[in-house]
Design a protein around this motif. Structure first.
Motif, short mmCIF file in Angstrom:
data_model
loop_
_atom_site.label_atom_id
_atom_site.label_comp_id
_atom_site.label_asym_id
_atom_site.label_seq_id
_atom_site.Cartn_x
_atom_site.Cartn_y
_atom_site.Cartn_z
N ILE A 153 0.85 -1.20 0.00
CA ILE A 153 0.00 0.00 0.00
C ILE A 153 0.88 1.25 0.00
CG2 ILE A 153 -1.66 1.34 1.37
CD1 ILE A 153 -2.87 -1.36 2.28
N ILE A 154 1.92 1.26 0.85
CA ILE A 154 2.79 2.44 0.96
C ILE A 154 3.64 2.59 -0.30
CG2 ILE A 154 4.75 3.44 2.22
CD1 ILE A 154 3.50 2.04 4.76
N VAL A 155 4.29 1.51 -0.72
CA VAL A 155 5.19 1.57 -1.90
C VAL A 155 4.40 1.94 -3.15
CG1 VAL A 155 6.60 0.14 -3.42
CG2 VAL A 155 6.93 0.02 -0.97
N GLY A 156 3.15 1.43 -3.23
CA GLY A 156 2.34 1.71 -4.42
C GLY A 156 1.77 3.12 -4.44
N PHE A 157 1.04 3.48 -3.39
CA PHE A 157 0.33 4.75 -3.40
C PHE A 157 1.24 5.95 -3.17
CE2 PHE A 157 -3.67 2.23 -2.31
CZ PHE A 157 -4.15 2.30 -3.61
N SER A 299 5.54 -10.39 0.63
CA SER A 299 4.76 -9.33 0.01
C SER A 299 5.62 -8.57 -1.01
CB SER A 299 4.25 -8.38 1.09
OG SER A 299 3.53 -7.32 0.53
N PHE A 300 6.90 -8.37 -0.67
CA PHE A 300 7.81 -7.67 -1.59
C PHE A 300 8.08 -8.52 -2.83
CE2 PHE A 300 12.20 -6.27 -2.84
CZ PHE A 300 11.79 -5.04 -3.34
N VAL A 301 8.27 -9.83 -2.62
CA VAL A 301 8.48 -10.74 -3.76
C VAL A 301 7.24 -10.74 -4.65
CG1 VAL A 301 8.79 -13.15 -4.42
CG2 VAL A 301 10.16 -12.19 -2.58
N ALA A 302 6.06 -10.79 -4.01
CA ALA A 302 4.81 -10.78 -4.78
C ALA A 302 4.67 -9.49 -5.57
CB ALA A 302 3.62 -10.96 -3.84
N LEU A 303 5.15 -8.39 -4.99
CA LEU A 303 5.11 -7.09 -5.67
C LEU A 303 5.94 -7.14 -6.96
CD1 LEU A 303 5.79 -3.77 -3.74
CD2 LEU A 303 6.82 -4.18 -5.93
N SER A 328 2.23 1.66 -10.38
CA SER A 328 2.34 1.94 -8.94
C SER A 328 0.95 1.95 -8.29
CB SER A 328 3.03 3.29 -8.76
OG SER A 328 3.61 3.39 -7.50
N ARG A 329 -0.01 2.54 -9.02
CA ARG A 329 -1.40 2.56 -8.53
C ARG A 329 -1.94 1.13 -8.37
NH1 ARG A 329 -4.80 5.62 -12.74
NH2 ARG A 329 -5.26 3.60 -13.66
N GLY A 330 -1.63 0.28 -9.35
CA GLY A 330 -2.06 -1.12 -9.31
C GLY A 330 -1.47 -1.86 -8.13
N ILE A 331 -0.19 -1.58 -7.83
CA ILE A 331 0.48 -2.23 -6.70
C ILE A 331 -0.18 -1.79 -5.39
CG2 ILE A 331 2.66 -2.32 -5.41
CD1 ILE A 331 2.67 -4.06 -7.96
N GLY A 332 -0.54 -0.51 -5.31
CA GLY A 332 -1.22 -0.01 -4.11
C GLY A 332 -2.54 -0.75 -3.88
N TRP A 333 -3.29 -0.93 -4.95
CA TRP A 333 -4.57 -1.65 -4.82
C TRP A 333 -4.35 -3.12 -4.52
CZ3 TRP A 333 -9.29 -0.02 -3.91
CH2 TRP A 333 -9.59 1.33 -4.16
N GLN A 334 -3.24 -3.67 -5.01
CA GLN A 334 -2.95 -5.06 -4.67
C GLN A 334 -2.64 -5.17 -3.18
OE1 GLN A 334 -0.76 -7.86 -7.43
NE2 GLN A 334 0.69 -7.76 -5.79
N GLY A 335 -2.02 -4.14 -2.62
CA GLY A 335 -1.78 -4.09 -1.18
C GLY A 335 -3.10 -4.10 -0.41
N ASN A 348 -3.73 -16.85 2.91
CA ASN A 348 -2.81 -16.70 1.79
C ASN A 348 -2.90 -15.27 1.26
OD1 ASN A 348 -2.53 -17.38 -1.54
ND2 ASN A 348 -1.04 -18.26 -0.15
N GLY A 349 -1.80 -14.75 0.73
CA GLY A 349 -1.83 -13.41 0.13
C GLY A 349 -2.28 -13.45 -1.33
N SER A 350 -2.29 -12.28 -1.96
CA SER A 350 -2.76 -12.19 -3.35
C SER A 350 -1.66 -11.67 -4.26
CB SER A 350 -3.92 -11.21 -3.46
OG SER A 350 -5.01 -11.65 -2.72
N SER A 351 -1.70 -12.13 -5.50
CA SER A 351 -0.89 -11.49 -6.55
C SER A 351 -1.59 -11.74 -7.89
CB SER A 351 0.54 -12.04 -6.55
OG SER A 351 0.52 -13.40 -6.92
N VAL A 352 -0.99 -11.22 -8.94
CA VAL A 352 -1.60 -11.38 -10.27
C VAL A 352 -1.50 -12.85 -10.69
CG1 VAL A 352 -1.49 -10.66 -12.69
CG2 VAL A 352 -0.94 -9.04 -10.88
#
Length: 536
Positions: A153-157, A299-303, A328-335, A348-352
C-alpha cells in the motif's frame, strides 16, 4: 554491412524477405483488446473460463495448508470459498481502480513459505485440539498479512514504485517477465505426472483444440481456440470420473487415489449450501513481529512478480506498455487486496494470476469486461458453496496440464521484449544470460538445500530473518528481475549506444502517463476519478 552471398545459383532473395520483423508497441493479432468487449454470450463463457483456470491455485494452496494447520474438510471448504470470494473482490478493484488491466488477482504461492513457518511456530505446537489449533494459526496468518499489506500500500500509493519502474527497460523487463512464467515449471509437468493418465490427455487435447483444430475446421475456427479450456476440461473430467467409478484406483496407493480420483477432495461434502464469507470469521487476528517481517518479504516478492505479470497482461491485452504511475497505482490496490486477505482470513496473500495472463494469450481476448465477469463468477460460486465445490473438485493434474501452456505463454511475453533490444551487443547478451541463469540457479540451490535439510541455507537463531532471506531468494522471477535491473542500470548506462541497445528509447513515450494519447484510452480511471487522482 556486407552480407555473405547465397549458396547455389538460385535467384537472389527479394529485399523484403531480408528485412527483420518490425517492432510493435502493441501486440497485433488480438481479437478483442482491453476496451473492446466481445458480445455478451461470448463474454460470459470467456469469463467462466477465466474462473475455471484460476480455481486451480485457489484449491491447491488451501488443500496443502489447511490439513497442516489442523483443519478438517469443512474448514478447507470454507477457506477455499473465502479465498475465491476475496479474489473476486480484488479482481474487480484492480480492473476498476488499479491498473485497469484484465488481470485476475488470486492466491499466490509466494506466501506459502511464510505461512508454513507460522504453522510450525512453537507457540502452536502445544495445542492439543486440532480445530482450536487451526483457528489460532489462521488468526496468526491474518495478523501477518494485515501488517505485510502495508508494504505494498505504501510503496504503491506513495509513488515509490513509480520511480523504480521508470528505470525499467525492455532488457531488464525481459528476464523478469520470462521467469514469472517459466519460473513456475515445477507446477507444470511434475504435477501432471502425479496422475499421468488424466493429466497428459488434458495437455494433448488442449494443444489439439487450441492449435490444430482451428486450422483444419475453418468454419469453427474462433470457437475452438477461444474455448479450448471449456471443451477439454469436461472431456477429461468425465474420463477421470469413469475411471474412478469403474474401480481403476480401488487398490491404488492413497497418494494416487488423492490425485486421480474425482471424489477424494472432500469439498462437496464439506461445503455449506450457502455461506457469505465475512471479516474476522475466525476470530480476532493475532500479531507477531517476526512472522509479520517474513510475510513482508513475501509481500515484496509478490510485488516484483506481479509487476512482471502486469507487464505480460498489458502485452496480451494489446495495450501500450504500462506507464509507471499506473503500475504503482495497481500495486497499491494489490496491497489493499492483501489487507482484505488478512481481514477475511484466506490463509494466503494475493498477486496477479500468471495462468490467467496465459489464458489471455490462448483466447486472444484481452477484454476488461471478460475478467470482470469472471470476478462475478468467483463471488457467485464462493457464496453458493456446494455448486462451487463441484468445480473445485476437478483433479489437480488437469489444472497442471493447463499450466504447462499458460505459464509458457506468460514467459514468452517476456522473451518478446527482446525485439526492442540489440541482441548483437555483448552487454545485452551478458545481462540477459546472467540474469536468467542466476534466476534459475539461485532458487534451485535454496530449494534443494531446504528439501534435504528441512530448513533453508540461511539458518540463524532468528527465525524471521531466515524466512525473509529464504523467501526472497527462492523466487526465480525476483532473482532474475533484481539481477537484470541492477546490472542494466549500472553497466555503462550513460553511453548513447547503450541506451539504444537496451531498448530504453522505445519506452520513452510511455514513461509518463501524458506523453502517449493511448495511455488515456487504456488506463484512465472510471467515473471521472482522474480529476481527483491524476496520473503523472
Amino acid at each position: 554491412m556486407a552480407g555473405g552471398g547465397g549458396g547455389g545459383g538460385g535467384a537472389a532473395p527479394k529485399q523484403d524477405d531480408l528485412t527483420p520483423h518490425p517492432v510493435k508497441d502493441q501486440l497485433p493479432g488480438v481479437s478483442y483488446c482491453i476496451t473492446s468487449p466481445p458480445p455478451w454470450p461470448e463474454a460470459v463463457l470467456l469469463g467462466f473460463q477465466h474462473y475455471l483456470v484460476m480455481l486451480g491455485t485457489t484449491v491447491i494452496i488451501p488443500t496443502a495448508l489447511v490439513p497442516q494447520m489442523g483443519g478438517n474438510n469443512e474448514d478447507k471448504a470454507v477457506v477455499i470459498q473465502t479465498l475465491l470470494f476475496v479474489a473476486g473482490i480484488n479482481t474487480l478493484l484492480q480492473s476498476f481502480f488499479g491498473t485497469r488491466l484484465p488481470a485476475v488477482i488470486g492466491g499466490s504461492y509466494t506466501f506459502v513459505m511464510p505461512t508454513i513457518s507460522i504453522i510450525l511456530a512453537g507457540r502452536y505446537a502445544s495445542e492439543p485440539n486440532p480445530h482450536t489449533k487451526f483457528l489460532r494459526i489462521m488468526r496468526g496468518t491474518q495478523g501477518a498479512l494485515i501488517v505485510a499489506s502495508a508494504l505494498q500500500i505504501i510503496v504503491g500509493f506513495s509513488g515509490l514504485w513509480r520511480n523504480v519502474a521508470r528505470y525499467l527497460s525492455p532488457l531488464s523487463a525481459a528476464p523478469l517477465v520470462a521467469l514469472v512464467g517459466f519460473g513456475l515449471y515445477e507446477l507444470g509437468f511434475p504435477s501432471v505426472a502425479k496422475c499421468v493418465e488424466i493429466g497428459l490427455p488434458e495437455l494433448i487435447l488442449l494443444v489439439i483444440f487450441a492449435m490444430y483444430l482451428p486450422h483444419t475446421v475453418h468454419m469453427l475456427k474462433s470457437i475452438f481456440d477461444r474455448f479450448a479450456v471449456l471443451f477439454t476440461i469436461p472431456i477429461v473430467w468425465l474420463y477421470a470420473y469413469l475411471l474412478t467409478v469403474g474401480g481403476a484406483y480401488r487398490n491404488a496407493p492413497p497418494k494416487t487415489q488423492f490425485h486421480c480420483r474425482t471424489d477424494r477432495s472432500g469439498l462437496i461434502g464439506g461445503a455449506p449450501w450457502i455461506r457469505v464469507p465475512y471479516p474476522f470469521q475466525w476470530g480476532a487476528p493475532t500479531f507477531d513481529a517476526g512472522e509479520a517481517f517474513a510475510m513482508m518479504a513475501a509481500s515484496f516478492v509478490a510485488l516484483v512478480e506481479s509487476t512482471g505479470a502486469f507487464i505480460a497482461v498489458s502485452r496480451y491485452a494489446s495495450a501500450t506498455p504500462i506507464p509507471p504511475s499506473v503500475l504503482s497505482r495497481g500495486i497499491g490496490w494489490q496491497g489493499i487486496g492483501i489487507l482484505l486477505d488478512g481481514l477475511f482470513g484466506t490463509g494466503n496473500g494475493s498477486s496477479v494470476s500468471v495462468e490467467n495472463a496465459g489464458l489471455l494469450a490462448l483466447t486472444r481476448v484481452g477484454s476488461r469486461r471478460v475478467v470482470q465477469i469472471s470476478a462475478g463468477f468467483m463471488i457467485f460460486f464462493s457464496i453458493l458453496g456446494k455448486f462451487g465445490a463441484v468445480f473445485a473438485s476437478i483433479p489437480a493434474p488437469i489444472f497442471a496440464a493447463l499450466y504447462c501452456i499458460f505459464f509458457a505463454y506468460a514467459g514468452s511475453a517476456g522473451v518478446g521484449f527482446l525485439q526492442f533490444c540489440n541482441l548483437n551487443s555483448f552487454r545485452t547478451k551478458f545481462i540477459l544470460g546472467f540474469s536468467v541463469f542466476m534466476g534459475l540457479s539461485v532458487p534451485q540451490y535454496f530449494n534443494e538445500y531446504t528439501s534435504v535439510a528441512g530448513y533453508g541455507p540461511v539458518h540463524t537463531h532468528s527465525r524471521w530473518f531466515n524466512d525473509m532471506v529464504n523467501v526472497l531468494f527462492s523466487s526465480k522471477a525476483f532473482v532474475a528481475g533484481f539481477v537484470a535491473y541492477l546490472l542494466d542500470n549500472t553497466i555503462h548506462r550513460h553511453e548513447s549506444s547503450v541506451r539504444k541497445d537496451r531498448g530504453y528509447h522505445w519506452w520513452d513515450k510511455f514513461r509518463s502517463y501524458r506523453t502517449d494519447t493511448r495511455s488515456e484510452e487504456f488506463y484512465s480511471l472510471p467515473f471521472n476519478l482522474n480529476k481527483f487522482f491524476p496520473s503523472v
